[in-house]
Design an enzyme around this catalytic site. Structure first.
Site, PDB file in Angstrom:
ATOM      1  N   LYS A 116       0.949  -1.201  -0.085  1.00  0.00           N
ATOM      2  CA  LYS A 116      -0.123   0.047  -0.024  1.00  0.00           C
ATOM      3  C   LYS A 116       0.968   1.428  -0.058  1.00  0.00           C
ATOM      4  CE  LYS A 116      -3.744   2.085   2.786  1.00  0.00           C
ATOM      5  NZ  LYS A 116      -4.812   1.873   3.743  1.00  0.00           N
ATOM      6  N   SER A 121      -9.709   1.829   2.885  1.00  0.00           N
ATOM      7  CA  SER A 121      -8.959   2.403   2.144  1.00  0.00           C
ATOM      8  C   SER A 121      -7.860   1.648   1.387  1.00  0.00           C
ATOM      9  CB  SER A 121      -8.148   3.514   2.736  1.00  0.00           C
ATOM     10  OG  SER A 121      -7.136   2.955   3.774  1.00  0.00           O
ATOM     11  N   SER A 131      -9.818  -0.525   7.248  1.00  0.00           N
ATOM     12  CA  SER A 131      -9.152  -0.540   5.753  1.00  0.00           C
ATOM     13  C   SER A 131      -8.462  -1.723   5.413  1.00  0.00           C
ATOM     14  CB  SER A 131      -8.182   0.651   5.623  1.00  0.00           C
ATOM     15  OG  SER A 131      -8.922   2.031   5.719  1.00  0.00           O
TER      16      SER A 131
HETATM   17  N1  GLN Z   1     -13.086   4.099   6.262  1.00  0.00           N
HETATM   18  C1  GLN Z   1     -12.312   4.658   7.271  1.00  0.00           C
HETATM   19  C2  GLN Z   1     -12.073   5.909   7.051  1.00  0.00           C
HETATM   20  O1  GLN Z   1     -12.306   6.686   6.219  1.00  0.00           O
HETATM   21  C3  GLN Z   1     -11.302   3.723   7.639  1.00  0.00           C
HETATM   22  C4  GLN Z   1      -9.991   4.282   7.019  1.00  0.00           C
HETATM   23  C5  GLN Z   1      -8.947   3.168   7.623  1.00  0.00           C
HETATM   24  O2  GLN Z   1      -9.077   2.049   8.179  1.00  0.00           O
HETATM   25  N2  GLN Z   1      -7.568   3.632   7.188  1.00  0.00           N
HETATM   26  O3  GLN Z   1     -11.239   6.735   7.893  1.00  0.00           O
END
Ligand code: GLN
Length: 490
Positions: free
Chosen positions: A78, A153, A177
């Site tokens: 990532k 994400s 994420s």
């Molecule tokens: N969807 C969550 C957010 O928008 C989780 C993001 C994550 O785990 N990095 O923050």
């Protein structure tokens, strides 16, 4: 050997026994990236030196060195993680062109184990999002149906892995994420207990919640890669000194008598019928295997989403203050730098460099941390967070593993939620409490939706009990309806 189905262990032994070279394995995946990535946009950068890196591993093997348990295993990373000599942008314009001089500990450990880093994977900007739509580098698409989001994400990690553009990937999980995109793309994702995996070299979003973990194609590969990236790191004082178990050797699908907890607050018919169907069939399998079902109540779960967004935005506003256009990354163009005052310099660069979602969170977070509001918002949320953790501690006295859906729906269409942040945030209703309480969690594919999209189930464990969720996932994987199915883009 079929490189599309071979385990890390299979490939690593074949490479060490010179049945196939690490360079050949790497070239095989580079060819797939060439052919399939244009449909997905899963990569933000492909490592042009990957074959040369693999040849170094081959040369070490030829000279009789032991190159480690991931020899020749091809990983995508990532873009949230720093990779030496390779762009690392966190999906943001503000880090465009940034090439770190060092590897994140996770990346260094994979390389030390013989893995080849094939490139960097798309993501929501600074890991803020659930659909990969906030990336500056464009949407990534779901390989099962490219009209749908891959989740976020870590959307690029999930899409690349589901299409087998990689043998394994690394994602990060601050509020879901790793688990949510794994769920949307039909792969296995594990978010380790906070403190298990070093955050050194991972671009910070919300430091008290961030954790990296593997997103791979099988529970065995998850266990293998987890044991390699886990463990104390003197560069991250929040890593624990606990010794790391050999998760892969200890995998055991016999879950007879294991206590599986269902959280009452998650069972209120809030999910899509397809999700409920898959959840129920997995639940029935667990019962058949002899697991004992326990009902639990964690009342503060009701506040998990607001708590998560308050705490994560506050920590983000502080962490993202470092992007000022001075030290690295993007800087707005100024006709005459000597006549710009500092405030305008910052405002221009940050205004141009950050996307809308990141700006929204910086503003919300800055408000929550401002004097006069700090106690009412950030501090209050931290207090409730502690109480939530206590409720989980009580719950884990009654069960070994908590079982739930990962999200209320399967993958949704691109554009469906991108104009309504609240709708998007509610995607995280089943995942954020795991991070707030510092637990371990994982998503394992189990069934298919009526639109032929994969659906997983979520397993959560008390701190440092990853072996338990891995074992339950291992048992479920053997009866999963996603086994053997491949996405359209493959
Ligand atoms: N969807 C969550 C957010 O928008 C989780 C993001 C994550 O785990 N990095 O923050």
């Amino acid at each position: 050997m079929d490189l599309l189905t071979a385990s890390f262990q299979d490939v690593s032994s074949a490479v060490k026994n010179k049945k196939i070279s690490a360079a050949e394995v790497t070239q095989f995946f580079l060819n797939r990236i060439d052919r399939l990535n244009p449909q997905l946009n899963a990569f933000t950068h492909v490592n042009i030196n990957a074959v040369a890196d693999a040849e170094l591993v081959d040369a070490e093997i030829a000279s009789g060195k032991n190159t480690g348990p991931l020899s020749g295993v091809v990983f995508g990373i990532k873009d949230m993680l720093c990779t030496k000599g390779m762009p690392s942008t966190a999906g943001s314009k503000i880090l465009q062109g940034f090439i770190p001089p060092y590897d994140a500990t996770v990346v260094a450990r994979l390389k030390k184990a013989g893995a080849i880093i094939i490139g960097k994977l798309n993501q929501d900007e600074f890991a803020m999002g659930s659909s990969n739509e906030t990336s500056f580098y464009g949407n990534c698409k779901n390989p099962w149906n490219t009209d749908f989001v891959p989740g976020g994400s870590s959307g690029g990690s999930a899409a690349a892995q589901a299409s087998r553009l990689t043998m394994g990937t690394i994602g990060t999980d601050t509020g879901g994420s790793i688990r949510q995109p794994s769920n949307f793309c039909g792969i296995v994702g594990i978010k380790p207990t906070y403190g298990r995996v070093s955050r050194y070299g991972i671009i910070s979003y919300a430091s008290s919640l961030d954790q990296a973990g593997p997103m791979v194609s099988s529970v065995t590969d998850a266990a293998k890669s987890l044991e390699i990236i886990c463990g104390h790191d003197e560069n991250d004082s929040t890593t624990v000194k606990n010794s790391v178990e050999e998760f892969s050797k200890n995998l055991n699908p016999n879950i007879k008598g294991l206590k599986i907890g269902l959280i009452k607050e998650f069972m209120l018919g809030q999910s899509d019928p397809d999700v409920e169907k898959v959840f129920t069939s997995a639940f029935n399998e667990l019962k058949k295997m002899g697991a004992e079902i326990v009902e639990l109540s964690i009342p503060l779960i009701e506040f998990a989403v607001p708590m998560y967004y308050l705490i994560s935005a506050s920590e983000a506003s502080s962490n993202l203050a470092r992007y000022d256009g001075v030290k690295y990354g993007f800087r707005s163009e100024f006709k005459d730098l000597s006549s710009v005052n500092l405030e305008d310099f910052y405002a221009e660069t940050r205004g141009e460099g950050f996307g809308a979602e990141v700006k929204r969170r910086i503003m919300l977070g800055t408000y929550c941390l401002s004097s006069g509001y700090f106690d009412a918002y950030y501090n209050k949320a931290c207090q409730v967070r502690r109480l939530l953790k206590n409720q989980y501690t009580e719950a884990f006295k009654k069960c070994d593993v908590i079982f739930s859906p990962v999200t209320t729906t399967p993958a949704f269409k691109i554009g469906e939620k991108s104009t309504d942040p609240l709708k998007m945030y509610l995607n995280d209703i089943f995942t954020t409490s795991t991070n707030l309480a510092g637990l371990g969690g994982m998503s394992v594919p189990f069934g298919m939706s009526s639109e032929n999209l994969p659906i997983g189930v979520q397993l959560t464990c008390a701190p440092y009990q990853e072996q338990k969720i891995l074992n339950v996932a291992y048992a479920l994987e053997k009866v999963s309806l996603v086994q053997g199915k491949v996405p359209r883009v493959y």
